[in-house]
Every structure is written in structure tokens, then in C-alpha cells.
Enzyme design. Structure first.
Site, PDB file in Angstrom:
ATOM      1  CB  CYS A  57      56.995  27.498  13.826  1.00 17.66           C
ATOM      2  SG  CYS A  57      55.344  27.055  13.327  1.00 17.66           S
ATOM      3  CB  CYS A  70      50.233  30.170  13.731  1.00 16.24           C
ATOM      4  SG  CYS A  70      49.704  29.676  15.370  1.00 16.24           S
ATOM      5  CB  CYS A  78      53.052  24.473  18.895  1.00 18.40           C
ATOM      6  SG  CYS A  78      53.446  26.078  19.590  1.00 18.40           S
ATOM      7  CD  GLN A 138      52.341  33.678  35.681  1.00 18.96           C
ATOM      8  OE1 GLN A 138      52.432  33.753  34.462  1.00 18.96           O
ATOM      9  NE2 GLN A 138      51.919  34.687  36.415  1.00 18.96           N
ATOM     10  CE1 TYR A 163      41.903  41.282  40.132  1.00 16.69           C
ATOM     11  CE2 TYR A 163      43.585  42.289  41.519  1.00 16.69           C
ATOM     12  CZ  TYR A 163      42.413  42.389  40.805  1.00 16.69           C
ATOM     13  OH  TYR A 163      41.741  43.579  40.769  1.00 16.69           O
ATOM     14  CD  GLU A 200      41.603  33.282  41.231  1.00 20.98           C
ATOM     15  OE1 GLU A 200      42.628  33.963  41.032  1.00 20.98           O
ATOM     16  OE2 GLU A 200      40.739  33.062  40.350  1.00 20.98           O
ATOM     17  CG  ASP A 245      49.660  38.253  38.846  1.00 19.51           C
ATOM     18  OD1 ASP A 245      49.591  38.814  37.741  1.00 19.51           O
ATOM     19  OD2 ASP A 245      50.134  37.111  38.995  1.00 19.51           O
ATOM     20  CB  CYS A 282      49.793  39.702  31.803  1.00 19.98           C
ATOM     21  SG  CYS A 282      48.039  39.799  32.147  1.00 19.98           S
TER      22      CYS A 282
HETATM   23  N1  SAH Z   1      48.889  35.371  40.902  1.00 28.03           N
HETATM   24  C1  SAH Z   1      48.501  34.146  40.242  1.00 28.03           C
HETATM   25  C2  SAH Z   1      47.379  34.334  39.200  1.00 28.03           C
HETATM   26  C3  SAH Z   1      47.452  35.502  38.276  1.00 28.03           C
HETATM   27  S1  SAH Z   1      46.352  35.473  36.900  1.00 28.03           S
HETATM   28  C4  SAH Z   1      49.694  33.477  39.609  1.00 28.03           C
HETATM   29  O1  SAH Z   1      50.730  34.091  39.418  1.00 28.03           O
HETATM   30  O2  SAH Z   1      49.612  32.279  39.322  1.00 28.03           O
HETATM   31  C5  SAH Z   1      45.014  36.435  37.402  1.00 28.03           C
HETATM   32  C6  SAH Z   1      44.042  35.709  38.314  1.00 28.03           C
HETATM   33  O3  SAH Z   1      43.007  36.629  38.654  1.00 28.03           O
HETATM   34  C7  SAH Z   1      43.327  34.511  37.681  1.00 28.03           C
HETATM   35  O4  SAH Z   1      43.477  33.399  38.522  1.00 28.03           O
HETATM   36  C8  SAH Z   1      41.853  34.946  37.615  1.00 28.03           C
HETATM   37  O5  SAH Z   1      40.949  33.885  37.810  1.00 28.03           O
HETATM   38  C9  SAH Z   1      41.763  35.946  38.740  1.00 28.03           C
HETATM   39  N2  SAH Z   1      40.722  36.993  38.666  1.00 28.03           N
HETATM   40  C10 SAH Z   1      40.185  37.569  37.567  1.00 28.03           C
HETATM   41  N3  SAH Z   1      39.355  38.568  37.915  1.00 28.03           N
HETATM   42  C11 SAH Z   1      39.376  38.647  39.271  1.00 28.03           C
HETATM   43  C12 SAH Z   1      38.743  39.502  40.233  1.00 28.03           C
HETATM   44  N4  SAH Z   1      37.917  40.480  39.852  1.00 28.03           N
HETATM   45  N5  SAH Z   1      39.013  39.302  41.531  1.00 28.03           N
HETATM   46  C13 SAH Z   1      39.845  38.312  41.932  1.00 28.03           C
HETATM   47  N6  SAH Z   1      40.471  37.474  41.070  1.00 28.03           N
HETATM   48  C14 SAH Z   1      40.247  37.634  39.752  1.00 28.03           C
END
Ligand code: SAH
Length: 468
Positions: free
Chosen positions: A71, A77, A163, A298, A327, A348, A397, A424
Site C-alpha cells: 500500500c 495511514c 485497503c 474477530q 467477555y 457479555e 477474553d 489482545c
Molecule cells: N470472546 C469473544 C469476544 C471478545 S472481545 C470473541 O472471541 O468473539 C471482548 C468482548 O468483551 C466484547 O464483546 C465486549 O463487548 C465485551 N466486554 C467489554 N467489557 C466487558 C465487561 N466488563 N464485561 C463483559 N463483557 C465485556
């Protein structure tokens, strides 16, 4: 040494944001877009007591780790930071970043980290891997409506037609949106004045189903001449869901709380194939997911499969376990876990994501998973204290800021034999595994997975076991 001086530097290291690092007369210089191994002439842009910043003026001798970026906008960017670095070197950089955070912030010994770390999982082809793009929409100096990406560390939009991280389909979709705006005199949103209508275009593409979702984020409650937009977009093959998200706040957060479907379905469907999971063996089918505009999913489907396999492997399930997936988003990891566990509970914060998660459980005929809407740090303590819920394994996560201490404390109280931490952000990961480590959990394995080639981000999975 003064600001604006030209200096010659040999780049000997990589900073956490992917910048090159070189030393001169006891001063450390950080140089964006310089690659480790480069010899450069650089202009000093900022000087502090013993460090400074500089800009590449000329590459005197290019590093052997340099590669030709695909790119031409990669330097301006904000999306890519290390596209000029050879992909194998990028992977090494990411692995080292995680290692260093575990040592510096996690308090682990370097030898110990080496002994638990497995080799990073890279991509086969680090281009065109993203299934999601969020393009800010604005105007250039001449007043033309443009869509693109923010220049790094700014809010000025660089027009980007194609992109290289996103799918080729994005281009035609953006063209349709911009031509609708021009024809119908729809103004883009202006952050400075708070006026104008269209803020962002969110595009998602199902890699396995080829279904497309377009969501326009608007500073208003109505889209004028909506039918013109719909007509242009629905002509694009694969178009499945067109929606409008209302965001009237003066904020950097892209999506507002309310989304209205204006054509087609309120979601797209995608599949994740995990070959060692029972559903695949039983039916030859992967797990399918409904994904709404507001739900997290993801962004790199090829790597997601590898990431989730890793999480599943580290969870070490036999079919008898009770598992919590904190999460959980739309229940992606939960559904994979559910095939090898007795019962899975997902938590979540985004209600729409939990709606998707429940629909996804039904869609795949799974009745051993249930979901809770709320903060992990509130739902888990409540369930534990009021209902004495139990966990053999807990998977977390979290977003970049990591887990809340209330959440970690509850995990420790519940005492699962294993915790799988998917992260992450390796800085908050290191902080949290240190916290768990001081409370009886030992790191057994660590493995990075590259979900975000050409950026400095990296995903990491850690397996922790309860000692005795
Ligand atoms: N495990 C899932 C999402 C991971 S991303 C996957 O792999 O697809 C992190 C997620 O945490 C998001 O969906 C976000 O909305 C959620 N999140 C953020 N803060 C949070 C909290 N305090 N309690 C519960 N979920 C939360």
C-alpha cells in the site's frame, strides 16, 4: 544537537509501536517508519533530555528486513505501522513484545517465559485478511466527499480506495455510498462543528458465506432518500444486510446504541471451521454464527480458527466440565467449548451480542450453553455469591483494558482448576496473570497468534493451572 538537525542513525531496535530505535551521542531516537537494520538520515522533530524523535529523510542503507509494502499510503495511514517490515520479522517483533511485557510487567523470569512460550502462529498470507472495516466519511480540502482512514494519531481522513488488509469488495461498496451522498446532497459529519449526517461506513464480509453487511453510522434519526442508497447497495452481489446506526454524540466511539435495519436481514451469517471439534466430526459442518452490526466478531477469520483451537486445547476439556466464558461476544468461543464440556455459561456486556449468542446456540442445536448480559465483574460475583455457581475451567477474553480486579478476585474464589486467558493487549495480560499468579495460579503455556498483520497488535493465549 537541535531540533531540525539532520542526523545519521543506525536502527538497532524496535519500539513498542513498531518504530525504529537508534542511538547517537548517548541520545536514543525513536523514528517512525524506520526498520531495524536500516541506516538512515533523519530529521530531529523533538528533543528531550536523553531521548528524541526523528523523521526518516533518506534511507542510506536499507535493512535486510525491509520489504516492499503493497500500500502506497502505509506511512501516512494510521492502520498499518510495520508494513515495510518483512512478515517473519513482524512475527518475531510481536513475540518479543509479549515476552518483554511478561518479564517487565508480569515479573516473570526470562528463562521461565522461554520455557512456557510456544512459537507464534502466523498467517499464510498477511493481506486481505480482514472481514470488517470502518471507514470514516468526511470532506477533503476541495469539499469532495471522501471515505478512508485516519492518518496516524490524527482525525484527518486520508482517502483510501483499496485497503490491502480488507476485502476487494469494500471498494465498490464505498463507491456506492459516496455516489448516493453526492447525488442526494447528503453531508458528511464534521467533528469540529457537530454538523452533517454520515459519520462512518461499517462493512462486514462473511468469508465463508460471502454475505455482506453495510451499516451507516449517522448523526440523525433518518436517512434522506434512503431508497437511492438501498438501490445502489442491493445491486452488489452478496449484499445481505443494510442498516443505519444512530450516533448523535460528540464522541470518538464509532457506534451509537441504536441500530435500524433498512433493508434485508439484521445480521449476516458466517461459519468458523474447527476441524477437531465434535460438531464438525458429527455433521461435517462448521459452527455458524449470526453477527449483528453492534456485536464483536474477530476480524481475521483464518486466524480466528487457529486462535479458538488453541483456547480449546488449553482448556483441556473432557466432556464433564462446567465452563465459564467471560467477555463472550456472540458466543463464538462458548459454542466451541460447549461441544467438549458439560455446561458452558457466557457473560457479555453488549445486549445485542447476547441476543446473537442465544440465536447462535439455537442455530447450532446446542442446549448446554446459557448466556448472561452484564459486566463480567458484576455477573460472576453475583452468580457465585447468590447461587454458588461452580467452574472447572474459566476462559476470559477481555478488551484491551484487561479484567477488572473484582472479576479476577471472583475467579480466584471460585477456584477453577484451569484459567485460559485470551488477550489482545499483552501489557494488561501480564498485569492480570501476575495478579492470578500471586493468588495460586501458575502459567503453564503461552502462545501468540497474529490476527493483525502489519499492525503492532498481537493476540495471546495463556494457560494457567491452579497449584495443588
Ligand atoms: N470472546 C469473544 C469476544 C471478545 S472481545 C470473541 O472471541 O468473539 C471482548 C468482548 O468483551 C466484547 O464483546 C465486549 O463487548 C465485551 N466486554 C467489554 N467489557 C466487558 C465487561 N466488563 N464485561 C463483559 N463483557 C465485556
Amino acid at each position: 544537537m537541535n531540533k531540525n538537525d539532520i542526523i545519521t542513525l543506525k536502527i538497532e531496535d524496535i519500539g513498542i509501536d513498531g518504530e525504529g530505535i537508534g542511538k547517537l551521542d548517548g541520545m536514543t531516537f525513536f523514528v517512525k517508519d524506520a526498520v531495524i537494520g536500516d541506516e538512515i538520515e533523519a530529521r530531529i522533530t523533538k528533543l528531550k533530555k536523553n531521548y528524541g524523535y526523528a523523521r526518516v529523510e533518506q534511507i542510506v542503507k536499507p535493512s535486510g528486513f525491509r520489504t516492499e509494502p503493497k500500500c502506497e499510503l502505509h506511512r501516512r495511514c494510521g492502520g498499518c505501522q510495520i508494513q515495510a517490515m518483512d512478515y517473519a520479522k513482524q512475527l518475531e517483533f510481536k513475540e518479543n513484545k509479549v515476552k518483554n511485557n511478561l518479564i517487565r510487567l508480569g515479573g516473570f523470569h526470562a528463562d521461565f517465559v522461554d520455557s512456557v512460550m510456544e512459537p507464534i502462529v502466523g498467517m499464510e498470507n498477511p493481506y486481505r485478511y480482514r472481514n470488517k472495516a470502518q471507514f470514516p466519511i468526511g470532506k477533503d480540502k476541495e469539499g469532495n466527499i471522501i471515505a478512508g482512514f485516519y492518518a496516524s494519531h490524527t482525525h484527518s481522513i486520508i482517502p483510501v480506495k483499496d485497503c490491502m488488509l480488507g476485502v476487494a469488495e469494500n471498494r465498490e461498496i464505498l463507491e456506492a455510498i459516496l455516489s448516493y451522498m453526492r447525488e442526494c446532497h447528503i453531508e458528511p459529519y464534521d467533528e469540529k462543528t457537530g454538523r452533517g449526517l454520515v459519520r462512518h461506513a461499517l462493512i462486514r464480509y462473511g468469508f465463508t458465506t460471502k454475505e455482506i453487511m453495510v451499516c451507516l453510522v449517522v448523526n440523525g434519526r433518518k436517512l434522506p432518500a434512503q431508497n437511492v442508497l438501498v438501490e445502489k447497495l442491493q445491486a452488489i452481489p452478496g449484499m445481505t444486510s443494510i442498516s443505519m446506526n444512530i450516533n448523535q454524540k460528540n464522541t470518538n466511539v464509532i457506534l451509537g446504541e441504536q441500530t435500524e435495519t433498512i433493508w434485508g436481514q439484521p445480521y449476516i451469517t458466517d461459519y468458523i471451521h474447527l476441524r477437531d471439534c465434535t460438531n464438525f466430526e458429527r455433521t461435517g459442518k462448521a459452527i455458524s454464527y449470526h453477527i449483528s452490526p453492534q456485536s464483536f466478531y474477530q476480524v481475521n477469520p483464518e486466524q480466528t480458527e487457529k486462535l479458538y483451537s488453541l483456547a480449546l486445547e488449553y482448556a483441556g476439556l473432557t466432556g464433564k466440565e462446567s465452563v465459564w466464558d467471560l467477555y463472550c461476544g456472540i458466543g463464538t468461543i462458548s459454542l466451541f467449548l460447549a461441544q467438549k464440556a458439560k455446561q458452558v455459561y457466557g457473560v457479555e456486556i453488549v445486549p445485542q451480542a447476547i441476543e446473537d449468542a442465544r440465536a447462535n446456540a439455537r442455530l447450532n442445536g446446542m442446549d448446554n450453553v446459557s448466556f448472561f448480559v452484564g459486566k463480567a465483574e458484576e455477573v460472576l460475583p453475583e452468580q457465585y455469591e447468590k447461587h454458588q455457581v461452580y467452574a472447572d475451567v474459566i476462559v476470559v477474553d477481555p478488551p484491551r483494558k484487561g479484567c477488572d480486579t473484582v472479576c479476577l478476585d471472583t475467579i480466584v474464589k471460585m477456584g477453577p482448576k484451569r484459567v485460559v486467558y485470551v488477550s489482545c493487549d499483552s501489557a494488561t495480560l501480564a498485569r492480570d496473570v501476575k495478579y492470578l499468579g500471586e493468588r495460586g495460579y501458575q502459567v503453564e503455556k503461552v502462545r501468540c497468534c497474529d490476527m493483525f498483520g502489519h499492525s503492532t497488535h498481537v493476540e495471546t493465549v495463556v494457560k494457567l493451572e491452579r497449584k495443588n
